[in-house]
Write a protein that holds these residues in place. Sequence first.
Motif, PDB file in Angstrom:
ATOM      1  N   ALA A 130       0.841  -1.205   0.000  1.00  0.00           N
ATOM      2  CA  ALA A 130       0.000   0.000   0.000  1.00  0.00           C
ATOM      3  C   ALA A 130       0.869   1.246   0.000  1.00  0.00           C
ATOM      4  O   ALA A 130       2.050   1.200   0.339  1.00  0.00           O
ATOM      5  CB  ALA A 130      -0.916   0.004   1.229  1.00  0.00           C
ATOM      6  N   GLU A 131       0.259   2.347  -0.397  1.00  0.00           N
ATOM      7  CA  GLU A 131       0.856   3.674  -0.226  1.00  0.00           C
ATOM      8  C   GLU A 131      -0.205   4.567   0.393  1.00  0.00           C
ATOM      9  O   GLU A 131      -1.383   4.493   0.044  1.00  0.00           O
ATOM     10  CB  GLU A 131       1.352   4.240  -1.558  1.00  0.00           C
ATOM     11  N   GLY A 132       0.202   5.381   1.340  1.00  0.00           N
ATOM     12  CA  GLY A 132      -0.769   6.146   2.107  1.00  0.00           C
ATOM     13  C   GLY A 132      -0.976   7.555   1.601  1.00  0.00           C
ATOM     14  O   GLY A 132      -0.046   8.214   1.135  1.00  0.00           O
ATOM     15  N   PHE A 133      -2.193   8.032   1.677  1.00  0.00           N
ATOM     16  CA  PHE A 133      -2.635   9.411   1.416  1.00  0.00           C
ATOM     17  C   PHE A 133      -1.829  10.123   0.318  1.00  0.00           C
ATOM     18  O   PHE A 133      -1.279  11.211   0.508  1.00  0.00           O
ATOM     19  CB  PHE A 133      -2.636  10.245   2.710  1.00  0.00           C
ATOM     20  N   SER A 134      -1.824   9.524  -0.880  1.00  0.00           N
ATOM     21  CA  SER A 134      -0.982  10.029  -1.971  1.00  0.00           C
ATOM     22  C   SER A 134      -1.338  11.440  -2.422  1.00  0.00           C
ATOM     23  O   SER A 134      -0.481  12.169  -2.921  1.00  0.00           O
ATOM     24  CB  SER A 134      -1.075   9.089  -3.183  1.00  0.00           C
ATOM     25  N   ASP A 135      -2.610  11.826  -2.308  1.00  0.00           N
ATOM     26  CA  ASP A 135      -2.999  13.145  -2.796  1.00  0.00           C
ATOM     27  C   ASP A 135      -3.011  14.203  -1.696  1.00  0.00           C
ATOM     28  O   ASP A 135      -3.420  15.344  -1.935  1.00  0.00           O
ATOM     29  CB  ASP A 135      -4.368  13.085  -3.481  1.00  0.00           C
ATOM     30  N   ALA A 136      -2.549  13.872  -0.490  1.00  0.00           N
ATOM     31  CA  ALA A 136      -2.527  14.826   0.618  1.00  0.00           C
ATOM     32  C   ALA A 136      -1.191  15.552   0.634  1.00  0.00           C
ATOM     33  O   ALA A 136      -0.325  15.287   1.470  1.00  0.00           O
ATOM     34  CB  ALA A 136      -2.778  14.109   1.938  1.00  0.00           C
TER      35      ALA A 136
ATOM     36  N   HIS B 160       7.073  13.239   5.583  1.00  0.00           N
ATOM     37  CA  HIS B 160       5.779  12.618   5.837  1.00  0.00           C
ATOM     38  C   HIS B 160       5.318  12.960   7.249  1.00  0.00           C
ATOM     39  O   HIS B 160       6.088  12.817   8.213  1.00  0.00           O
ATOM     40  CB  HIS B 160       5.871  11.101   5.688  1.00  0.00           C
ATOM     41  N   VAL B 161       4.083  13.388   7.372  1.00  0.00           N
ATOM     42  CA  VAL B 161       3.493  13.731   8.664  1.00  0.00           C
ATOM     43  C   VAL B 161       2.348  12.749   8.892  1.00  0.00           C
ATOM     44  O   VAL B 161       1.249  12.914   8.366  1.00  0.00           O
ATOM     45  CB  VAL B 161       3.000  15.189   8.677  1.00  0.00           C
ATOM     46  N   VAL B 162       2.621  11.700   9.648  1.00  0.00           N
ATOM     47  CA  VAL B 162       1.700  10.564   9.777  1.00  0.00           C
ATOM     48  C   VAL B 162       0.927  10.685  11.082  1.00  0.00           C
ATOM     49  O   VAL B 162       1.513  10.716  12.169  1.00  0.00           O
ATOM     50  CB  VAL B 162       2.462   9.229   9.741  1.00  0.00           C
ATOM     51  N   ASP B 163      -0.384  10.737  10.971  1.00  0.00           N
ATOM     52  CA  ASP B 163      -1.233  10.856  12.152  1.00  0.00           C
ATOM     53  C   ASP B 163      -1.534   9.494  12.758  1.00  0.00           C
ATOM     54  O   ASP B 163      -1.472   9.306  13.966  1.00  0.00           O
ATOM     55  CB  ASP B 163      -2.545  11.557  11.781  1.00  0.00           C
TER      56      ASP B 163
ATOM     57  N   ARG C 223       5.173   5.030  18.607  1.00  0.00           N
ATOM     58  CA  ARG C 223       3.856   4.387  18.763  1.00  0.00           C
ATOM     59  C   ARG C 223       2.862   5.359  19.391  1.00  0.00           C
ATOM     60  O   ARG C 223       1.710   5.460  18.945  1.00  0.00           O
ATOM     61  CB  ARG C 223       3.983   3.133  19.630  1.00  0.00           C
ATOM     62  N   ILE C 224       3.282   6.078  20.418  1.00  0.00           N
ATOM     63  CA  ILE C 224       2.388   7.045  21.062  1.00  0.00           C
ATOM     64  C   ILE C 224       1.960   8.121  20.074  1.00  0.00           C
ATOM     65  O   ILE C 224       0.791   8.538  20.038  1.00  0.00           O
ATOM     66  CB  ILE C 224       3.075   7.663  22.292  1.00  0.00           C
ATOM     67  N   ALA C 225       2.905   8.566  19.230  1.00  0.00           N
ATOM     68  CA  ALA C 225       2.580   9.590  18.238  1.00  0.00           C
ATOM     69  C   ALA C 225       1.516   9.087  17.257  1.00  0.00           C
ATOM     70  O   ALA C 225       0.664   9.860  16.796  1.00  0.00           O
ATOM     71  CB  ALA C 225       3.836  10.008  17.476  1.00  0.00           C
ATOM     72  N   LEU C 226       1.543   7.789  16.928  1.00  0.00           N
ATOM     73  CA  LEU C 226       0.552   7.228  16.012  1.00  0.00           C
ATOM     74  C   LEU C 226      -0.796   7.013  16.685  1.00  0.00           C
ATOM     75  O   LEU C 226      -1.828   6.979  16.001  1.00  0.00           O
ATOM     76  CB  LEU C 226       1.060   5.898  15.447  1.00  0.00           C
ATOM     77  N   LEU C 227      -0.809   6.872  18.003  1.00  0.00           N
ATOM     78  CA  LEU C 227      -2.064   6.623  18.712  1.00  0.00           C
ATOM     79  C   LEU C 227      -2.726   7.900  19.214  1.00  0.00           C
ATOM     80  O   LEU C 227      -3.956   7.952  19.336  1.00  0.00           O
ATOM     81  CB  LEU C 227      -1.808   5.694  19.913  1.00  0.00           C
ATOM     82  N   ASP C 228      -1.940   8.913  19.491  1.00  0.00           N
ATOM     83  CA  ASP C 228      -2.461  10.169  20.049  1.00  0.00           C
ATOM     84  C   ASP C 228      -2.997  11.055  18.924  1.00  0.00           C
ATOM     85  O   ASP C 228      -2.230  11.482  18.057  1.00  0.00           O
ATOM     86  CB  ASP C 228      -1.343  10.897  20.807  1.00  0.00           C
ATOM     87  N   PRO C 229      -4.295  11.353  18.898  1.00  0.00           N
ATOM     88  CA  PRO C 229      -4.851  12.172  17.803  1.00  0.00           C
ATOM     89  C   PRO C 229      -4.315  13.593  17.765  1.00  0.00           C
ATOM     90  O   PRO C 229      -4.469  14.285  16.756  1.00  0.00           O
ATOM     91  CB  PRO C 229      -6.367  12.165  18.088  1.00  0.00           C
TER      92      PRO C 229
ATOM     93  N   TYR D 233      -0.425  13.598   5.922  1.00  0.00           N
ATOM     94  CA  TYR D 233      -0.141  14.416   4.744  1.00  0.00           C
ATOM     95  C   TYR D 233       1.366  14.468   4.575  1.00  0.00           C
ATOM     96  O   TYR D 233       2.128  13.950   5.407  1.00  0.00           O
ATOM     97  CB  TYR D 233      -0.734  15.823   4.876  1.00  0.00           C
ATOM     98  N   TYR D 234       1.828  15.062   3.494  1.00  0.00           N
ATOM     99  CA  TYR D 234       3.269  15.135   3.259  1.00  0.00           C
ATOM    100  C   TYR D 234       3.608  16.361   2.439  1.00  0.00           C
ATOM    101  O   TYR D 234       2.740  16.979   1.820  1.00  0.00           O
ATOM    102  CB  TYR D 234       3.780  13.867   2.562  1.00  0.00           C
TER     103      TYR D 234
END
Length: 515
Positions: free
Chosen positions: A156-162, A197-200, A422-428, A460-461
């Motif tokens: 997969a590739e994530g959020f390509s148009d963001a 890349h800024v991954v939420d 991991r915390i960064a990926l879980l914390d909104p 987004y990126y």
Amino acid sequence: MRRWGSMVVALGLFTLDCHTEYRATFVKRPDFGSIGDHKDDPFLKCHMKDGHVIVLEAWTVDDVAKTVRGYGLEYDVNRERIGPLEAKVVRLDDVVLVETNKPYAFQVGTGSIIALAIGTGVSIGVTVMCATNTKACFGSCPTFFADDGHGLALQAEGFSDAVARALETTDVDAMWTAAPKSRDFDVVMTNDALETHVVDSVRVLAARRPPGGRVLRAGTEYFEATRFTAPKSARADAGDVADKLRASDGDEYKSPASATNLADREHVDVIFPRPAGAKRLGLLVVDRNSLLNTFLFYQALAYAGRRAGDWLAALEAEGKSGFAGLGRLLGDIDVSVRDASGRYVDAGKVGEVGPIAREAELVVFPDEVARGTGDVEVRLTMARGNWKIDQIALVDVGARVEPVALDPRTVTKDGKRDDDARIALLDPKRHLVTYPHDAYTLEFELPEGDQELFLESRGYYYEWMREEWLREEDPLAAARMVLRPDVALRELAPKFKAIEPTMDRIFWQSRVPRW
């Protein structure tokens, strides 16, 4: 010392009419001890673990305290300024990447440190292969790999148009070839491009498969799918292309783009034998973008040149709608099916953006299609040269399914557990910021049983400007791509056609190597 070496950097300014070029050196862990070798460079740019950027001038390194001191500015993950210009002390343990900058053909003016700090990214020279055609450089957001039974394989590739903060989005991709060997399931997330890349968040969605079937995604809904029927014919301008569409084997159908208008459309007419006893039918399409979208995005940045920062700032203010003309003209893959009267009627569309990983999508047909007689006739309509189609199949559509969303149990980087990631990926309220060469392994615990897996990513990126693009700076052409995309797609057709034959080879060979 492992580093990228000395490269030309050209930063577009938001507020200054002049432009500044820098020669940049990048230093990554564990080589921070060599920063002092660049003590004559007037600027030091610290990329922090939390995604912030601190830019210092008149800087010094304290090797004992493992700190760097200077006078500078701090920017948050969205490159918004935090606080005043002031003396700062930065702990090197909190830094992931250091960039030293030395003026190159530079005329000093007021606000020099602002010129360095405001941009959305940096501009660097590219690999030798990419330099031969900078519109074909590898890129398009985070890439995700998982075991397909033979080893790690692209899934997969994530959020390509963001491509900016205002476009942050949630993207879901089928992990079509994933083959977990146990309930412990690893996903490797990489940054293999010249991008920030800024991954939420990253989650795996697991849906129990029906016996002998799969689970397919149709927009935001998921359905059981059984009895996959291959086409008996598929006719395009090139003739019968059914052999390319019967299986997901990497032998894709792609037409050449138009030489006069990149928005020109084509039809692919597909005939399926009607499966007996079906209650509801749908169409599976396994596809991905060609590099046409990549070319247009890079060309827009090249035309924007030193004003690319202004362009992205406007995108933040206006949102996607103000810049969506090109995408609307290129469009998705429109799917229609012939009804009892002989007319093609709209059934839906597929169109996952991104040139790297194949996506498997479902279009559910109206109920009356399953009640018809004779062959099932389907038409695909799309922009020439904009899509690569690996497989199409007529499927029996079953019950709706609700996947279970799984958060990563552990995250590792460079072989070490990274609880902060991991915390960064879980914390909104937080994001995990990654840079070129970064790779994270996310471990998930799957439910029991045979599961269909999907990769859900949000973020987004920002694309890094290439110095080579600045030679094409043309504000009027950039404005035309936004205001008159129909004209731009005609004007750019010959330019794209000239490089179309070599783009794929250069794209994959210019992938950024891992550290």
